[in-house]
Motif scaffolding. Structure first.
Motif, PDB file in Angstrom:
ATOM      1  N   PHE A   1     -78.705  86.914 -25.530  1.00 16.52           N
ATOM      2  CA  PHE A   1     -78.015  85.637 -25.373  1.00 16.52           C
ATOM      3  C   PHE A   1     -76.508  85.841 -25.372  1.00 16.52           C
ATOM      4  O   PHE A   1     -75.804  85.356 -24.474  1.00 16.52           O
ATOM      5  N   ASP A   2     -76.011  86.578 -26.357  1.00 14.35           N
ATOM      6  CA  ASP A   2     -74.561  86.785 -26.408  1.00 14.35           C
ATOM      7  C   ASP A   2     -74.070  87.542 -25.176  1.00 14.35           C
ATOM      8  O   ASP A   2     -72.989  87.268 -24.656  1.00 14.35           O
TER       9      ASP A   2
ATOM     10  N   LEU B   1     -75.491  87.525 -22.139  1.00 13.46           N
ATOM     11  CA  LEU B   1     -75.536  86.600 -20.993  1.00 13.46           C
ATOM     12  C   LEU B   1     -74.350  85.634 -21.048  1.00 13.46           C
ATOM     13  O   LEU B   1     -73.716  85.336 -20.033  1.00 13.46           O
ATOM     14  N   LEU B   2     -74.034  85.179 -22.265  1.00 14.62           N
ATOM     15  CA  LEU B   2     -72.882  84.299 -22.432  1.00 14.62           C
ATOM     16  C   LEU B   2     -71.591  85.036 -22.064  1.00 14.62           C
ATOM     17  O   LEU B   2     -70.709  84.472 -21.405  1.00 14.62           O
TER      18      LEU B   2
ATOM     19  N   ALA C   1     -81.523  78.684 -26.735  1.00 17.42           N
ATOM     20  CA  ALA C   1     -80.304  78.749 -25.918  1.00 17.42           C
ATOM     21  C   ALA C   1     -80.340  79.875 -24.892  1.00 17.42           C
ATOM     22  O   ALA C   1     -79.835  79.721 -23.777  1.00 17.42           O
TER      23      ALA C   1
ATOM     24  N   GLN D   1     -62.314  76.505 -24.197  1.00 18.88           N
ATOM     25  CA  GLN D   1     -61.668  76.745 -22.908  1.00 18.88           C
ATOM     26  C   GLN D   1     -61.317  75.453 -22.196  1.00 18.88           C
ATOM     27  O   GLN D   1     -60.228  75.301 -21.653  1.00 18.88           O
TER      28      GLN D   1
ATOM     29  N   ALA E   1     -67.832  86.811 -26.566  1.00 21.77           N
ATOM     30  CA  ALA E   1     -69.051  86.030 -26.800  1.00 21.77           C
ATOM     31  C   ALA E   1     -69.838  86.763 -27.872  1.00 21.77           C
ATOM     32  O   ALA E   1     -70.285  87.887 -27.660  1.00 21.77           O
ATOM     33  N   GLY E   2     -69.980  86.129 -29.033  1.00 23.34           N
ATOM     34  CA  GLY E   2     -70.664  86.782 -30.141  1.00 23.34           C
ATOM     35  C   GLY E   2     -70.007  88.110 -30.435  1.00 23.34           C
ATOM     36  O   GLY E   2     -68.784  88.184 -30.565  1.00 23.34           O
TER      37      GLY E   2
ATOM     38  N   LEU F   1     -79.764  79.114 -21.079  1.00 22.29           N
ATOM     39  CA  LEU F   1     -78.629  79.717 -20.364  1.00 22.29           C
ATOM     40  C   LEU F   1     -79.130  80.481 -19.140  1.00 22.29           C
ATOM     41  O   LEU F   1     -78.543  80.414 -18.054  1.00 22.29           O
TER      42      LEU F   1
ATOM     43  N   GLN G   1     -78.316  79.942 -15.225  1.00 23.83           N
ATOM     44  CA  GLN G   1     -77.847  81.059 -14.392  1.00 23.83           C
ATOM     45  C   GLN G   1     -78.690  81.157 -13.127  1.00 23.83           C
ATOM     46  O   GLN G   1     -78.182  81.452 -12.049  1.00 23.83           O
TER      47      GLN G   1
ATOM     48  N   VAL H   1     -76.056  75.436 -30.049  1.00 23.16           N
ATOM     49  CA  VAL H   1     -75.245  75.924 -28.932  1.00 23.16           C
ATOM     50  C   VAL H   1     -75.052  74.748 -27.970  1.00 23.16           C
ATOM     51  O   VAL H   1     -76.016  74.047 -27.644  1.00 23.16           O
TER      52      VAL H   1
ATOM     53  N   ARG I   1     -63.056  87.136 -22.242  1.00 17.25           N
ATOM     54  CA  ARG I   1     -63.398  86.099 -23.210  1.00 17.25           C
ATOM     55  C   ARG I   1     -64.581  86.597 -24.031  1.00 17.25           C
ATOM     56  O   ARG I   1     -65.609  86.956 -23.463  1.00 17.25           O
TER      57      ARG I   1
ATOM     58  N   GLN J   1     -71.355  85.062 -18.427  1.00 16.80           N
ATOM     59  CA  GLN J   1     -71.039  83.712 -17.928  1.00 16.80           C
ATOM     60  C   GLN J   1     -69.543  83.430 -18.097  1.00 16.80           C
ATOM     61  O   GLN J   1     -68.931  82.794 -17.240  1.00 16.80           O
ATOM     62  N   ARG J   2     -68.962  83.908 -19.190  1.00 13.30           N
ATOM     63  CA  ARG J   2     -67.554  83.634 -19.457  1.00 13.30           C
ATOM     64  C   ARG J   2     -66.619  84.578 -18.700  1.00 13.30           C
ATOM     65  O   ARG J   2     -65.415  84.323 -18.642  1.00 13.30           O
TER      66      ARG J   2
ATOM     67  N   ILE K   1     -73.372  88.424 -12.152  1.00 13.13           N
ATOM     68  CA  ILE K   1     -74.811  88.625 -12.342  1.00 13.13           C
ATOM     69  C   ILE K   1     -75.554  88.442 -11.022  1.00 13.13           C
ATOM     70  O   ILE K   1     -75.423  87.407 -10.365  1.00 13.13           O
TER      71      ILE K   1
ATOM     72  N   ILE L   1     -72.445  75.456 -14.898  1.00 14.86           N
ATOM     73  CA  ILE L   1     -71.904  75.515 -16.263  1.00 14.86           C
ATOM     74  C   ILE L   1     -70.377  75.468 -16.250  1.00 14.86           C
ATOM     75  O   ILE L   1     -69.739  76.278 -15.588  1.00 14.86           O
ATOM     76  N   LEU L   2     -69.805  74.524 -16.999  1.00 12.59           N
ATOM     77  CA  LEU L   2     -68.354  74.523 -17.197  1.00 12.59           C
ATOM     78  C   LEU L   2     -67.991  75.363 -18.421  1.00 12.59           C
ATOM     79  O   LEU L   2     -67.001  76.068 -18.419  1.00 12.59           O
ATOM     80  N   GLU L   3     -68.807  75.259 -19.480  1.00 15.94           N
ATOM     81  CA  GLU L   3     -68.554  76.065 -20.677  1.00 15.94           C
ATOM     82  C   GLU L   3     -69.793  76.055 -21.559  1.00 15.94           C
ATOM     83  O   GLU L   3     -70.539  75.073 -21.583  1.00 15.94           O
ATOM     84  N   VAL L   4     -69.991  77.159 -22.276  1.00 17.73           N
ATOM     85  CA  VAL L   4     -71.031  77.235 -23.300  1.00 17.73           C
ATOM     86  C   VAL L   4     -70.331  77.596 -24.598  1.00 17.73           C
ATOM     87  O   VAL L   4     -69.544  78.549 -24.641  1.00 17.73           O
ATOM     88  N   SER L   5     -70.599  76.838 -25.648  1.00 15.01           N
ATOM     89  CA  SER L   5     -69.922  77.103 -26.922  1.00 15.01           C
ATOM     90  C   SER L   5     -70.526  78.325 -27.606  1.00 15.01           C
ATOM     91  O   SER L   5     -71.641  78.735 -27.308  1.00 15.01           O
ATOM     92  N   ASP L   6     -69.785  78.871 -28.552  1.00 15.65           N
ATOM     93  CA  ASP L   6     -70.401  79.826 -29.468  1.00 15.65           C
ATOM     94  C   ASP L   6     -71.400  79.079 -30.344  1.00 15.65           C
ATOM     95  O   ASP L   6     -71.253  77.873 -30.574  1.00 15.65           O
TER      96      ASP L   6
END
Lengths: 262, 262
Positions: B46-47, B49-50, A45, A74, B154-155, A49, A53, A112, B152, B53-54, B61, A61-66
């Motif tokens: 990863f967390d 970067l997420l 992931a 969201q 993330a991790g 990701l 980017q 993910v 928001r 992103q959020r 970035i 990207i609209l959303e990335v889950s945990d």
């Protein structure tokens, strides 16, 4: 206008969830954004990701889950990512091993989920401007082509940009650029206008994916970055397991198309 | 105009690299974007970067390196991330354990480097419009405040949004919004205009970071998402090791500010 045009996204998602309704989502829930789904194990992931980017036009990207979550909190609160799409595909080691209406039996705690913007949103904006969409008029799939424009690689993920093509009357091309440019989260402005050979496309009549469409006198082929790009790039890597939506069967969000404009 | 205003970014980076020049980068390489640096082990990347992103407004970035790479290949080809900033900070378990002009002795193969857009870019756009920047006029740091606007999560990464404040004459506020809105990769349009209490700021005279500035008759405090947000969020997590730029000592890229506008 199709039967489900005025349905609420959450209502249709619950019908998909129960397995009552299995059909392509084009034209459903008018005004709401739909998205492409890619579900990957967490160990892939980060690189994926990072790939999105670095390549926002083909991979908005609209959303990335945990990790492990089955909900897009969201864009679709209360959703179940494993059941709320009418039809899924499971790929194992790069091979499609089945289509399912429910992928919860495959779910893992380290999954993910990536929700990637789709062209339905900007097509509806084009239609609102009175710019027709040829493949809709012809009742077929949009033609898609592999270009010579490389994506920026990230870890194992690399590959060429895939574009979709829509013929636009020459006097509406500028409007098509500015209208779609307002939607950077769903591919945005075109990547290229006219002269397909300049981006490595040899024959518009033989798309790599989808169906060929007629280009009429006075029309110019206009090319947009396409959400097939990230899927093709993932498949190149042949991960042990990947889950996606089946083509045409998208995830319907609670996000209005208008919220995705700048 | 300061001595290094007309220097090329690559020339100054090599002077930083050799340790000849150690001073804050504000005003250097006019027209080129500067960025905040956060270097983290891959297992946290990863967390993080997420998280970016959020939360694109506080965490825009510019580039993320490949794991282990010490070069920002897109924004500064030929750069050495471990030596091309005049002054770095190393944090271990959330505590700053030292400032260094060269962090290559600390480098690990699993480090991922994040380059995050900074407000210098949009400040130069405001100046071009004739909108003065009070903290520059006063020769101090921009005032920054912790708001009640949650990021928001993330991790492991979560926390409030930090904003920077610039007083703007009331008749220029709309222009300040539209001008900075053209730069979504460097925080973009303001988060909030006027009424600091509405975003949880009690006392403008006592910023949480930086220095207080004068607000004159007819001026409105305008708040932008601030690059201190991701750093504060990282520090909350107290990772075993994090490397950042020292405040005011930024990474100077080869990217023109104008390339960052929409």
């Amino acid at each position: 206008m199709q039967k489900y045009y005025h349905s609420a996204p959450s209502v249709l998602r619950s019908q998909f969830r129960s397995g009552q309704l299995v059909r392509p989502t084009s034209g459903m829930c008018g005004g709401y954004a739909q998205g492409n789904l890619v579900v990957l194990p967490r160990e892939l992931a980060f690189d994926f990701l990072l790939f999105t980017q670095r390549n926002p036009k083909p991979c908005p990207i609209l959303e990335v889950s945990d990790a492990g979550s089955r909900e897009f909190v969201q864009t679709a609160p209360g959703s179940d990512i494993a059941r709320d799409i009418p039809l899924y595909r499971v790929y194992e080691n790069g091979v499609c091993t089945g289509e399912y209406t429910d992928v919860s039996p495959f779910w893992r705690d380290d999954f993910v989920s990536f929700l990637i913007g789709c062209s339905f949103t900007f097509e509806s904006a084009l239609l609102d401007e009175g710019i027709g969409i040829r493949h809709m008029e012809m009742g077929c799939n949009v033609p898609m082509y592999i270009t010579n424009i490389p994506c920026r690689a990230a870890g194992a993920f690399s590959g060429p940009t895939v574009v979709s093509m829509r013929p636009i009357p020459h006097e509406r091309v500028v409007k098509a650029v500015t209208v779609t440019g307002r939607y950077p989260k769903v591919h945005g402005a075109p990547l290229h206008i006219g002269s397909p050979e300049m981006i490595g496309i040899r024959d518009l009549d033989h798309p790599d994916f989808g169906d060929p469409v007629e280009i009429r006198e006075g029309e110019i082929p206009v090319f947009w970055a396409c959400g097939v790009t990230p899927q093709a790039v993932v498949m190149n890597v042949k991960p042990p397991i990947v889950i996606t939506h089946a083509p045409g069967y998208m995830f319907i969000t609670d996000v209005k198309n208008s919220e995705l404009s700048d």
